[in-house]
Design a protein around this motif. Structure first.
Motif, PDB file in Angstrom:
ATOM      1  N   GLN A 152       3.344   2.281 -44.972  1.00 27.62           N
ATOM      2  CA  GLN A 152       3.922   3.154 -43.960  1.00 27.62           C
ATOM      3  C   GLN A 152       5.318   2.682 -43.558  1.00 27.62           C
ATOM      4  N   VAL A 153       5.479   1.384 -43.412  1.00 28.23           N
ATOM      5  CA  VAL A 153       6.795   0.845 -43.051  1.00 28.23           C
ATOM      6  C   VAL A 153       7.812   1.131 -44.150  1.00 28.23           C
ATOM      7  N   ALA A 154       7.411   0.911 -45.411  1.00 28.51           N
ATOM      8  CA  ALA A 154       8.339   1.151 -46.527  1.00 28.51           C
ATOM      9  C   ALA A 154       8.756   2.618 -46.596  1.00 28.51           C
ATOM     10  N   TYR A 155       7.827   3.531 -46.397  1.00 29.47           N
ATOM     11  CA  TYR A 155       8.176   4.949 -46.480  1.00 29.47           C
ATOM     12  C   TYR A 155       9.158   5.339 -45.373  1.00 29.47           C
ATOM     13  N   HIS A 156       8.869   4.946 -44.141  1.00 27.73           N
ATOM     14  CA  HIS A 156       9.740   5.354 -43.037  1.00 27.73           C
ATOM     15  C   HIS A 156      11.111   4.707 -43.131  1.00 27.73           C
ATOM     16  N   LEU A 157      11.209   3.473 -43.623  1.00 28.39           N
ATOM     17  CA  LEU A 157      12.513   2.842 -43.804  1.00 28.39           C
ATOM     18  C   LEU A 157      13.332   3.581 -44.866  1.00 28.39           C
ATOM     19  N   MET A 158      12.709   3.928 -45.999  1.00 30.56           N
ATOM     20  CA  MET A 158      13.449   4.649 -47.049  1.00 30.56           C
ATOM     21  C   MET A 158      13.781   6.070 -46.614  1.00 30.56           C
ATOM     22  N   VAL A 182      -3.304  11.946 -39.447  1.00 29.85           N
ATOM     23  CA  VAL A 182      -2.165  12.799 -39.773  1.00 29.85           C
ATOM     24  C   VAL A 182      -0.955  11.958 -40.151  1.00 29.85           C
ATOM     25  N   ALA A 183      -0.683  10.912 -39.359  1.00 33.00           N
ATOM     26  CA  ALA A 183       0.483  10.080 -39.631  1.00 33.00           C
ATOM     27  C   ALA A 183       0.314   9.301 -40.940  1.00 33.00           C
ATOM     28  N   ILE A 184      -0.878   8.732 -41.157  1.00 35.60           N
ATOM     29  CA  ILE A 184      -1.107   7.953 -42.375  1.00 35.60           C
ATOM     30  C   ILE A 184      -1.077   8.850 -43.603  1.00 35.60           C
ATOM     31  N   SER A 200      14.346   7.086 -43.495  1.00 31.41           N
ATOM     32  CA  SER A 200      15.449   7.032 -42.528  1.00 31.41           C
ATOM     33  C   SER A 200      16.770   6.644 -43.184  1.00 31.41           C
ATOM     34  N   ALA A 201      16.722   5.927 -44.317  1.00 33.88           N
ATOM     35  CA  ALA A 201      17.943   5.532 -45.025  1.00 33.88           C
ATOM     36  C   ALA A 201      18.398   6.582 -46.021  1.00 33.88           C
ATOM     37  N   GLY A 202      17.644   7.671 -46.177  1.00 32.67           N
ATOM     38  CA  GLY A 202      18.018   8.740 -47.090  1.00 32.67           C
ATOM     39  C   GLY A 202      17.797   8.406 -48.547  1.00 32.67           C
ATOM     40  N   ILE A 203      16.885   7.510 -48.840  1.00 28.14           N
ATOM     41  CA  ILE A 203      16.602   7.133 -50.229  1.00 28.14           C
ATOM     42  C   ILE A 203      15.648   8.160 -50.808  1.00 28.14           C
ATOM     43  N   THR A 204      15.977   8.689 -51.956  1.00 36.85           N
ATOM     44  CA  THR A 204      15.137   9.710 -52.610  1.00 36.85           C
ATOM     45  C   THR A 204      14.256   9.151 -53.713  1.00 36.85           C
ATOM     46  N   SER A 205      14.488   7.912 -54.100  1.00 37.70           N
ATOM     47  CA  SER A 205      13.676   7.269 -55.137  1.00 37.70           C
ATOM     48  C   SER A 205      13.456   5.813 -54.745  1.00 37.70           C
ATOM     49  N   ALA A 206      12.193   5.395 -54.729  1.00 41.73           N
ATOM     50  CA  ALA A 206      11.866   4.036 -54.299  1.00 41.73           C
ATOM     51  C   ALA A 206      12.282   3.016 -55.344  1.00 41.73           C
ATOM     52  N   PRO A 207      12.624   1.772 -54.940  1.00 38.85           N
ATOM     53  CA  PRO A 207      12.937   0.720 -55.909  1.00 38.85           C
ATOM     54  C   PRO A 207      11.746   0.470 -56.831  1.00 38.85           C
ATOM     55  N   TRP A 208      12.009  -0.181 -57.941  1.00 39.16           N
ATOM     56  CA  TRP A 208      10.953  -0.381 -58.940  1.00 39.16           C
ATOM     57  C   TRP A 208       9.854  -1.314 -58.440  1.00 39.16           C
ATOM     58  N   GLN A 209      10.223  -2.270 -57.553  1.00 43.35           N
ATOM     59  CA  GLN A 209       9.184  -3.164 -57.028  1.00 43.35           C
ATOM     60  C   GLN A 209       8.139  -2.379 -56.235  1.00 43.35           C
ATOM     61  N   ILE A 210       8.623  -1.477 -55.363  1.00 39.99           N
ATOM     62  CA  ILE A 210       7.695  -0.681 -54.556  1.00 39.99           C
ATOM     63  C   ILE A 210       6.934   0.307 -55.438  1.00 39.99           C
ATOM     64  N   TRP A 259       1.625   8.313 -46.645  1.00 43.30           N
ATOM     65  CA  TRP A 259       1.234   7.991 -48.023  1.00 43.30           C
ATOM     66  C   TRP A 259       1.668   9.087 -49.000  1.00 43.30           C
ATOM     67  N   VAL A 260       1.545  10.328 -48.598  1.00 40.73           N
ATOM     68  CA  VAL A 260       1.976  11.423 -49.476  1.00 40.73           C
ATOM     69  C   VAL A 260       3.493  11.359 -49.698  1.00 40.73           C
ATOM     70  N   GLY A 261       4.237  11.078 -48.638  1.00 46.99           N
ATOM     71  CA  GLY A 261       5.682  10.943 -48.787  1.00 46.99           C
ATOM     72  C   GLY A 261       6.059   9.770 -49.660  1.00 46.99           C
ATOM     73  N   LEU A 262       5.351   8.608 -49.470  1.00 42.17           N
ATOM     74  CA  LEU A 262       5.645   7.443 -50.308  1.00 42.17           C
ATOM     75  C   LEU A 262       5.278   7.714 -51.759  1.00 42.17           C
ATOM     76  N   GLY A 263       4.217   8.480 -51.983  1.00 40.74           N
ATOM     77  CA  GLY A 263       3.851   8.831 -53.354  1.00 40.74           C
ATOM     78  C   GLY A 263       4.914   9.686 -54.014  1.00 40.74           C
ATOM     79  N   GLY A 264       5.530  10.600 -53.242  1.00 38.11           N
ATOM     80  CA  GLY A 264       6.597  11.406 -53.813  1.00 38.11           C
ATOM     81  C   GLY A 264       7.812  10.576 -54.169  1.00 38.11           C
TER      82      GLY A 264
END
Length: 269
Positions: free
Chosen positions: A224-230, A144-146, A232-242, A150-155
């Motif tokens: 998972q770490v990248a998604y939760h950090l973004m 469930v957590a994974i 919690s920081a309120g980022i709505t769009s991931a940087p281009w590297q990620i 991943w779905v959140g990071l994909g968005g």
């Protein structure tokens, strides 16, 4: 013409022995039967008997004072008997002795079945397999957590709802974000099983499975770490590297899965 005179009373063999012995001493050897017949004027039976007497007398041990015949070669001394020569017969006798054989042991009964072969080797302990429900209990919350991570990071990286069959099935929609947890985590489990399955896996396939499984797990943890950090920081769009890294994940998973499947079906050990 002069006729050969013979005695009217032929001499017996005992009286002819001295004359035959004298003839043998003169010749230095036992005379032949014909020579005895000619010299002593006897018949063939007496000549044969005299020759046997001389042969037996010649074979008897000669006294030290008697002269050794010149024509008779000296007899070489017999070879000494080796010290261990007598042990051969004893060893043969020992081998020929009957050996007492132990009586056969009674068969050992294991689980109601007789076992004829008894060994002194340690019998490996039979371990019971672990219960699979424990793994399911551990995997349920992790899934469930994974999945949500991943779905959140994909968005955040541009994955979203698409229509895979436009013009054919316009109402069909698919959220492409689900490809990340299915591809990355499924391959990690597949590679782990190939790595830890046992001796039936080729050496190259096991080595590739080990490195790719560890890499997939580390990459999943990083996602998972990248998604939760973004989040919690309120980022709505991931940087281009990620975004670039996440966009390459489906292609990388497909390549690693095809390579591992190919290595698993090779005959190389």
């Amino acid at each position: 013409m002069t006729a050969t005179t013979t005695s009217a009373y032929p001499k017996p063999v005992e009286e002819l022995i001295p004359a035959a012995r004298a003839l043998a001493d003169k010749l230095g050897e036992v005379p032949s039967r014909n020579r005895l017949m000619r010299e002593l004027r006897v018949g063939s039976p007496k000549a044969t008997a005299l020759r046997e007497v001389l042969t037996v007398a010649d074979a008897s041990p000669v006294a030290p004072t008697d002269p050794v015949p010149v024509d008779v070669p000296p007899v070489p001394p017999a070879d000494p008997v080796p010290a261990d020569a007598t042990t051969g017969s004893n060893s043969e006798q020992e081998i020929a002795l009957p050996v007492e054989r132990p009586e056969p042991l009674a068969p050992v009964v294991v689980d109601g079945h007789p076992v004829s072969k008894v060994t002194t080797e340690a019998v490996p302990a039979v371990r019971k397999p672990m219960r699979s429900w424990v793994l399911l209990l551990l995997a349920a919350p992790a899934f469930v957590a994974i999945w949500s991570g991943w779905v959140g990071l994909g968005g955040l990286t541009g994955f979203g709802v698409v229509h895979p069959l436009p013009g054919i099935w316009d109402s069909l929609s698919l959220n492409t974000a689900i490809t990340l947890p299915i591809g990355v985590e499924a391959y990690a489990a597949y590679a782990l099983r190939a790595w830890l399955s046992g001796d039936g896996v080729p050496r190259r396939a096991r080595r590739f499975a080990a490195w790719s499984a560890i890499g997939s797990l580390l990459l999943g943890a990083a996602g998972q770490v990248a998604y939760h950090l973004m989040e919690s920081a309120g980022i709505t769009s991931a940087p281009w590297q990620i975004t670039t890294l996440v966009a390459c994940l489906p292609v990388a998973v497909l390549g690693m899965g095809a390579a591992l499947a190919h290595l698993l079906h090779t005959d190389e050990s």
